[in-house]
Design a protein around this motif. Structure first.
Motif, PDB file in Angstrom:
ATOM      1  N   ASP A  59      11.756  76.126 -27.665  1.00 26.51           N
ATOM      2  CA  ASP A  59      10.552  75.304 -27.729  1.00 26.51           C
ATOM      3  C   ASP A  59      10.973  73.846 -27.837  1.00 26.51           C
ATOM      4  O   ASP A  59      11.871  73.512 -28.614  1.00 26.51           O
ATOM      5  N   SER A  91      -2.690  70.207 -24.483  1.00 26.09           N
ATOM      6  CA  SER A  91      -2.110  71.107 -23.485  1.00 26.09           C
ATOM      7  C   SER A  91      -1.197  72.185 -24.058  1.00 26.09           C
ATOM      8  O   SER A  91      -0.877  73.154 -23.354  1.00 26.09           O
ATOM      9  N   LEU A  92      -0.751  72.048 -25.307  1.00 27.08           N
ATOM     10  CA  LEU A  92       0.276  72.938 -25.836  1.00 27.08           C
ATOM     11  C   LEU A  92      -0.130  74.405 -25.795  1.00 27.08           C
ATOM     12  O   LEU A  92       0.640  75.266 -25.362  1.00 27.08           O
ATOM     13  N   ARG A 126      -0.160  75.761 -22.316  1.00 22.89           N
ATOM     14  CA  ARG A 126       1.221  75.730 -21.826  1.00 22.89           C
ATOM     15  C   ARG A 126       1.986  76.936 -22.348  1.00 22.89           C
ATOM     16  O   ARG A 126       2.723  77.591 -21.607  1.00 22.89           O
ATOM     17  N   ARG A 127       1.811  77.243 -23.615  1.00 26.59           N
ATOM     18  CA  ARG A 127       2.527  78.370 -24.224  1.00 26.59           C
ATOM     19  C   ARG A 127       2.059  79.692 -23.630  1.00 26.59           C
ATOM     20  O   ARG A 127       2.852  80.613 -23.433  1.00 26.59           O
ATOM     21  N   LEU A 161       2.717  72.620 -13.610  1.00 23.70           N
ATOM     22  CA  LEU A 161       3.624  73.574 -14.237  1.00 23.70           C
ATOM     23  C   LEU A 161       2.851  74.673 -14.955  1.00 23.70           C
ATOM     24  O   LEU A 161       3.180  75.856 -14.843  1.00 23.70           O
ATOM     25  N   ILE A 162       1.821  74.295 -15.680  1.00 20.78           N
ATOM     26  CA  ILE A 162       0.998  75.279 -16.400  1.00 20.78           C
ATOM     27  C   ILE A 162       0.312  76.217 -15.416  1.00 20.78           C
ATOM     28  O   ILE A 162       0.343  77.445 -15.565  1.00 20.78           O
ATOM     29  N   ALA A 179       0.848  80.060 -20.520  1.00 19.30           N
ATOM     30  CA  ALA A 179       1.332  80.104 -19.138  1.00 19.30           C
ATOM     31  C   ALA A 179       2.820  80.421 -19.066  1.00 19.30           C
ATOM     32  O   ALA A 179       3.265  81.152 -18.184  1.00 19.30           O
ATOM     33  N   LEU A 180       3.595  79.862 -19.992  1.00 18.61           N
ATOM     34  CA  LEU A 180       5.035  80.063 -19.992  1.00 18.61           C
ATOM     35  C   LEU A 180       5.452  81.284 -20.803  1.00 18.61           C
ATOM     36  O   LEU A 180       6.639  81.486 -21.064  1.00 18.61           O
ATOM     37  N   ASP A 191       2.542  68.365 -15.574  1.00 15.46           N
ATOM     38  CA  ASP A 191       2.321  69.415 -16.576  1.00 15.46           C
ATOM     39  C   ASP A 191       1.212  70.361 -16.144  1.00 15.46           C
ATOM     40  O   ASP A 191       1.309  71.581 -16.347  1.00 15.46           O
ATOM     41  N   GLU A 203      11.503  69.236 -17.427  1.00 22.30           N
ATOM     42  CA  GLU A 203      11.000  70.435 -16.766  1.00 22.30           C
ATOM     43  C   GLU A 203      10.999  70.287 -15.245  1.00 22.30           C
ATOM     44  O   GLU A 203      10.456  71.134 -14.530  1.00 22.30           O
ATOM     45  N   SER A 257       2.901  78.344 -13.316  1.00 19.55           N
ATOM     46  CA  SER A 257       3.566  79.302 -14.204  1.00 19.55           C
ATOM     47  C   SER A 257       2.666  80.502 -14.452  1.00 19.55           C
ATOM     48  O   SER A 257       3.119  81.650 -14.429  1.00 19.55           O
TER      49      SER A 257
END
Length: 458
Positions: free
Chosen positions: A86, A127-128, A131-132, A186-187, A134-135, A183, A228, A190
């Motif tokens: 992380d 976004s966190l 993001r978490r 990426l989100i 999605a990843l 971002d 990233e 992903s």
């Protein structure tokens, strides 16, 4: 912070201060508390060509405090991590003093953040969570419909936060706007590429995804400033192949490289894709052939990585492709191994300062006379350093050295590729640039001439 920790911080800063003159920029410092059990280290990563590289680390004290003191900082993004999984993104400038308390899952608090980090904090807060998900660092069973609803809401919020990028730091403003867009990509990508219990049809994708594919993507190179960046490049390459020019049937690797690299408007990013994909190539010949059109795009670091992979595929066995060396001759004309195709090539790696090398010169001259009417090229490659180039030229003329005399400017590519630790070193290559042996007998050894004649007979 305890007295011990304060003394530790003062000691770090004191030692750093000794290395600076009165006019030098002050060091940058990141310090704070770790509000999580069993954390022993804090890691700081910098960004190099779209990838995170470990830059510094420090131990966490008994009171859970930490201090990272940095004497030199190149302005841009850095990433802080407690577990190397992380990451928390920061924007640092020389002299920044950052008070940062952290806990699990890349959650953090900044006291009196800079204007740049204040914006990054706000965007991270929005976004966190998505993001978490999605990843796949957080489990979520709500399905793609719920994710898309939240994603479209985040897209709206992204527009608002980009509008706030009006700081006096114009360099940051442009990078931040790009970062928010990157971002989101990426989100979104992903999530689409991660296995789920059910997947949407293209008709169910939010409108955002219809705008992802663009010609000359990432042309300004900002992607390389994101830790990233490499990951997003890979996702985008897959997206482009799925949604760009129609593909009929299975593509050969060379076609795929051409298709994908044509999607990008930046040579370093094109090379990044090639570097990633080449790792699955297990044949030296295939790698050399496929990489040839792209090597001029490689940065110094990428070229070094390429050479390592190239070398890992080589056992230097007879029949393997030889290194296509390229060096100037005594008149400044570049000569490569490929230029000598059709001839058996004897390479002598030597130097003017090397006594055993010079002892071989009479035998080498005699061998050359014996083979003068044969299809044999005798190539002498000097590893004298650049400052001794005139000495090499004078020596060649004084000793009336014939054959092909090349100058390598020190222990360069050929010595590194063939792991040459001592000279003289003699190597033989066949008419097609394949290895016969990379450790041939010296000319003073009668075994060398039959070896050359055997290679000629094939």
């Amino acid at each position: 912070m305890t007295k011990n920790k304060c003394r530790q911080a003062m000691a770090v800063l004191g030692l750093m201060a000794l290395s600076f003159s009165a006019k030098a920029a002050p060091p940058s410092v990141i310090q704070g508390k770790i509000n999580q059990e069993n954390v022993q280290n804090v890691y700081l990563f910098t960004v190099k060509e779209g990838k995170m590289q470990e830059f510094a680390s420090t131990k966490v004290g008994a009171d859970n405090g930490y201090v990272l003191g940095l004497s030199s900082v190149e302005e841009g993004y850095y990433y802080v991590s407690l577990n190397k999984r992380d990451y928390t993104r920061l924007y640092l400038k020389q002299g920044d003093q950052v008070k940062m308390d952290m806990e699990a899952e890349a959650r953090y608090q900044l006291a009196a953040p800079s204007v740049e980090n204040k914006l990054l904090m706000e965007w991270a807060g929005k976004s966190l969570e998505l993001r978490r998900i999605a990843l796949m660092t957080k489990s979520d069973n709500s399905g793609y419909k719920s994710f898309f609803e939240r994603f479209e809401q985040l897209e709206k919020e992204a527009k608002g936060i980009k509008a706030k990028a009006t700081t006096s730091n114009k360099k940051f403003n442009e990078l931040f706007k790009f970062t928010v867009d990157a971002d989101l990509e990426l989100i979104g990508l992903s999530f689409l590429y991660t296995p789920h219990s059910s997947h949407p049809t293209k008709e169910e994708y939010p409108a955002f995804f219809g705008k992802v594919f663009q010609p000359n993507k990432y042309a300004d190179g900002k992607l390389l400033k994101l830790g990233e960046g490499e990951k997003l490049m890979g996702f985008y390459a897959t997206w482009g192949m799925m949604n760009g020019k129609p593909i009929n049937g299975k593509m050969a690797r060379a076609e795929r490289w051409k298709l994908v690299t044509d999607m990008f408007g930046n040579d370093t990013i094109k090379a990044m894709f090639v570097m990633n994909d080449m790792r699955s190539i297990k044949s030296f010949d295939e790698l050399a052939e496929l990489a040839a059109p792209y090597k001029s795009m490689f940065t110094e670091a990428q070229l070094e990585e390429y050479k390592k992979h190239e070398k890992s595929l080589h056992t230097f066995a007879a029949g393997e492709a030889a290194l296509n060396f390229s060096y100037p001759d005594i008149n400044g004309k570049t000569v490569t191994l490929k230029d000598l195709k059709g001839k058996v090539v004897l390479v002598d790696v030597w130097a003017t300062w090397c006594g055993p090398c010079k002892q071989e010169i009479p035998s080498l001259k005699a061998l050359e006379k014996e083979m003068h009417d044969k299809d044999v090229a005798l190539v002498s490659i000097s590893v004298d350093v650049e400052k001794d180039k005139q000495k090499w030229q004078d020596f060649v003329k004084k000793e009336a050295l014939t054959g092909i005399q090349l100058f390598a400017s020190g222990w360069s590519e050929i010595t590194k590729f063939y792991d040459i630790k001592g000279i003289p070193r003699f190597m033989v290559f066949d008419r097609n640039g394949k290895i016969v042996t990379v450790d041939a007998p010296r000319p003073s050894n009668a075994a060398l001439k039959p070896l050359l004649e055997k290679a000629l007979a094939k």
